[in-house]
Enzyme design. Structure first.
Site, PDB file in Angstrom:
ATOM      1  N   HIS A 113      -0.976 -13.879   8.753  1.00 49.34           N
ATOM      2  CA  HIS A 113       0.192 -14.576   9.304  1.00 49.34           C
ATOM      3  C   HIS A 113       1.283 -14.666   8.229  1.00 49.34           C
ATOM      4  O   HIS A 113       1.105 -14.204   7.090  1.00 49.34           O
ATOM      5  CB  HIS A 113      -0.195 -15.938   9.857  1.00 49.34           C
ATOM      6  N   HIS A 137       0.482 -15.901   4.653  1.00 50.59           N
ATOM      7  CA  HIS A 137      -0.119 -14.901   3.761  1.00 50.59           C
ATOM      8  C   HIS A 137       0.969 -13.992   3.191  1.00 50.59           C
ATOM      9  O   HIS A 137       0.974 -13.651   2.008  1.00 50.59           O
ATOM     10  CB  HIS A 137      -1.133 -14.030   4.529  1.00 50.59           C
ATOM     11  N   CYS A 140     -16.551 -28.784   6.071  1.00 48.34           N
ATOM     12  CA  CYS A 140     -15.609 -28.184   7.038  1.00 48.34           C
ATOM     13  C   CYS A 140     -15.717 -26.668   6.926  1.00 48.34           C
ATOM     14  O   CYS A 140     -15.347 -26.089   5.902  1.00 48.34           O
ATOM     15  CB  CYS A 140     -14.161 -28.608   6.761  1.00 48.34           C
ATOM     16  N   CYS A 153     -12.266 -24.582   6.058  1.00 44.57           N
ATOM     17  CA  CYS A 153     -11.811 -24.348   4.672  1.00 44.57           C
ATOM     18  C   CYS A 153     -13.000 -24.243   3.718  1.00 44.57           C
ATOM     19  O   CYS A 153     -12.824 -24.161   2.511  1.00 44.57           O
ATOM     20  CB  CYS A 153     -10.837 -25.426   4.215  1.00 44.57           C
ATOM     21  N   CYS A 202     -11.759 -32.951   9.326  1.00 40.12           N
ATOM     22  CA  CYS A 202     -11.335 -32.414   8.026  1.00 40.12           C
ATOM     23  C   CYS A 202      -9.903 -32.867   7.740  1.00 40.12           C
ATOM     24  O   CYS A 202      -9.025 -32.719   8.606  1.00 40.12           O
ATOM     25  CB  CYS A 202     -11.412 -30.895   8.073  1.00 40.12           C
ATOM     26  N   HIS A 256      -7.656 -29.529   7.988  1.00 42.99           N
ATOM     27  CA  HIS A 256      -7.543 -28.744   9.217  1.00 42.99           C
ATOM     28  C   HIS A 256      -7.643 -29.546  10.499  1.00 42.99           C
ATOM     29  O   HIS A 256      -7.405 -29.020  11.586  1.00 42.99           O
ATOM     30  CB  HIS A 256      -8.622 -27.657   9.238  1.00 42.99           C
ATOM     31  N   LYS A 275       2.883 -26.935  11.793  1.00 45.00           N
ATOM     32  CA  LYS A 275       2.104 -25.909  11.094  1.00 45.00           C
ATOM     33  C   LYS A 275       1.924 -24.735  12.045  1.00 45.00           C
ATOM     34  O   LYS A 275       1.891 -24.927  13.259  1.00 45.00           O
ATOM     35  CB  LYS A 275       0.706 -26.465  10.808  1.00 45.00           C
ATOM     36  N   LYS A 296      -3.064 -21.246  15.715  1.00 45.40           N
ATOM     37  CA  LYS A 296      -3.492 -20.272  16.714  1.00 45.40           C
ATOM     38  C   LYS A 296      -3.564 -20.922  18.093  1.00 45.40           C
ATOM     39  O   LYS A 296      -3.103 -20.360  19.074  1.00 45.40           O
ATOM     40  CB  LYS A 296      -4.875 -19.737  16.329  1.00 45.40           C
TER      41      LYS A 296
END
Ligand code: MSP
Length: 513
Positions: free
Chosen positions: A19, A22, A127, A130, A144, A147, A299, A302
């Site tokens: 994404h 990255h 988690c 991560c 988490c 996340h 954020k 997905k």
């Protein structure tokens, strides 16, 4: 022997397609790596994929593939991303690479043999997103803290690394090295956390995760995925095989580990403790960049369908406009927003109108007024003064990439202003008139030559400075000017050779609606 510079990015989980986050990390690391090459340094730039662990195994299972086949297929997307972004990495490491596996096991064994790893039982929260252990206190409503996913309860036999004994040593090394973690606010966060809670012993093996590097002293266990992934930074520069030890000696310690804010704990407390235990020198700086959020300030996610695809953006706008936008728009070290309309605006106004026009106007004038050859001339001192070269160097040294790029563009504006003030087309017409009618012809010709020489020479310098940011454009400019790629030491005015052949090329940036 030139100085060395070693920069790394985090290695990405290939659990989905890459994404924009990255891409952002790779672009910024590439810009820094290229800048250090301009300084004449011997640069090693490492990026790659983090392929073991429960998260990847689960994804592979969902896809109905064995994990190795799954990561082999997924790693291709990350390599393709690098290619599309035009990154100049020296190695793309995969944690399934045989040399990495050997080094990861070697370091585990070394720490074990020093008595710093013991067998125990882990009971606690984990988690899988991560791949991180959490205490009850860390969790937010059982989820988490990073996340928001439900944490899993784990109770199993595990090897532990005596990280708890490193609390003071870790604080000492942060104190000793002022730039160990940058920006400084991030360093303070870590210091406060360690002062408040100390470090705890860390579970470094799993018995129920077969997709991992076998623990060298007990093959029932696999290495905890972070105890594998972090080690890529040393294996990537040749801690194995032994014949490549020179490369390790040459490049280690890393000058910059570039990472996002969600993995700073792993890259400071955990990584530094592992290195201290293994007797390996610590990296010079862990630099924490910000997160890219969507226009609505969320954020990328997905499940919400808000993941931004960098390969699609490169296809639509080209690599350099995307690189330029991210490097200019987001203050390096802070969070930023991606907006396609803002990208288009910068592409049209700054790249096409400012840079594209400057190059195009200059090359066209040189073709028309000087038969396509760089005339003999003198660089204009007033224009030279407009370039803040020392300022740009300082900004790059402090990793203020967005300001450095802004400063280069301010010089581009000055060059455009110079054209508007000097009106080379009027000089040319006057000269043609004088040639027929008057004695001022020689003087006008000289002035026109000086203006065009100054412009072409300035563009040569601009092209060098832009190379780390928009390398493909820099190459295109060099081709139009008929010059070879330069180094930072060539950013001196007046180095452009007279007689160099100028040739109009394709338009640098097409405007978009
Ligand atoms: N595999 C681990 C890193 C191991 S390094 C030894 C990992 N992978 S990741 O794929 O989740 O993230 C890779 C990098 O991308 C991290 O530095 C992370 O912070 C960064 N980013 C992930 N999402 C991001 C944004 N939205 N914006 C900017 N960077 C982001 O963590």
């Amino acid at each position: 022997m030139p100085g060395k510079f070693y920069i790394t990015t985090a290695i990405d989980y290939p659990s989905g397609k890459p994404h924009l986050g990255h891409a952002y990390e790779k672009i910024t690391a590439d810009c820094i790596a290229r800048w250090h090459r301009l300084l004449g340094e011997d640069v090693f730039f490492l990026t790659g994929t983090d392929e073991h662990g429960s998260k990847i195994a689960k994804k592979a299972n969902e896809a109905g593939k064995n994990p190795k086949k799954y990561v082999d297929e997924m790693a291709v997307f990350f390599k393709e991303l690098c290619k599309k972004l035009n990154t100049s990495h020296n190695r793309f490491i995969r944690t399934t690479d045989a040399d990495h596996v050997k080094v990861a096991q070697g370091i585990f064994k070394k720490i074990h043999d020093k008595g710093e790893i013991y067998l125990g039982k882990y009971s606690g929260w984990y988690c899988p997103e991560c791949e991180t252990f959490y205490t009850e206190k860390d969790l937010k409503d059982g989820n988490c803290p990073t996340h928001g996913r439900k944490a899993e309860w784990i109770s199993e036999e595990s090897y532990f690394f005596k990280m708890g004994t490193y609390t003071q040593k870790f604080l000492d090394c942060l104190e000793k090295n002022p730039v160990a973690i940058l920006p400084l606010g991030r360093k303070k966060e870590i210091i406060n956390r360690v002062k408040a809670d100390g470090l705890n012993d860390l579970s470094v093996s799993r018995v129920n995760v077969p997709w991992g590097i076998p623990v060298p002293i007990d093959e029932k266990h696999t290495q905890y995925v972070w105890m594998d992934a972090l080690i890529n930074y040393v294996s990537g520069v040749g801690a194995f095989p032994p014949e490549s030890k020179d490369k390790l000696k040459r490049f280690w310690p890393a000058d910059i580990h570039l990472i996002g804010k969600d993995i700073l704990w792993h890259h400071s407390a955990i990584w530094f403790s592992i290195l201290m235990a293994a007797g390996i020198p610590l990296p010079k700086t862990v630099f924490v960049h910000g997160f890219i959020n969507t226009e609505s300030g969320d954020k990328m996610s997905k499940s919400k369908g808000t993941v931004i695809d960098p390969i699609g953006l490169v296809g639509k706008y080209g690599a350099d406009p995307l690189r330029y936008f991210l490097l200019r728009e987001i203050p390096f070290g802070q969070d930023g927003t991606f907006s396609e309309s803002a990208l288009k605006e910068r592409l049209n106004n700054e790249l096409a109108n400012e840079l594209g026009n400057l190059v195009n106007r200059t090359v066209v004038m040189a073709e028309k007024y000087c038969k396509g050859k760089i005339p003999k001339g003198k660089a204009n001192p007033a224009l030279q003064k407009k370039l803040g070269l020392e300022k740009i160097k300082g900004l790059m040294e402090r990793l203020e990439l967005h300001h450095a790029l802004g400063e280069i563009f301010s010089f581009i504006s000055s060059c455009n202003q110079f054209i508007n003030e000097k009106e080379p087309w009027s000089l040319f017409q006057k000269k043609a008139r004088e040639k027929r009618e008057g004695p001022a012809y020689k003087h006008l010709e000289k002035e026109l030559d000086n203006v065009l020489y100054s412009l072409a020479d300035s563009i040569r310098v601009i092209s060098i400075l832009l190379q780390p940011f928009i390398p493909e454009t820099s190459e295109k400019i060099n081709r139009q000017l008929g010059v070879k790629p330069g180094l930072l030491k060539d950013c001196e005015f007046g180095l452009l050779k007279e007689g160099a052949k100028v040739k109009k090329g394709e338009v640098l940036f097409k405007k978009v609606e």
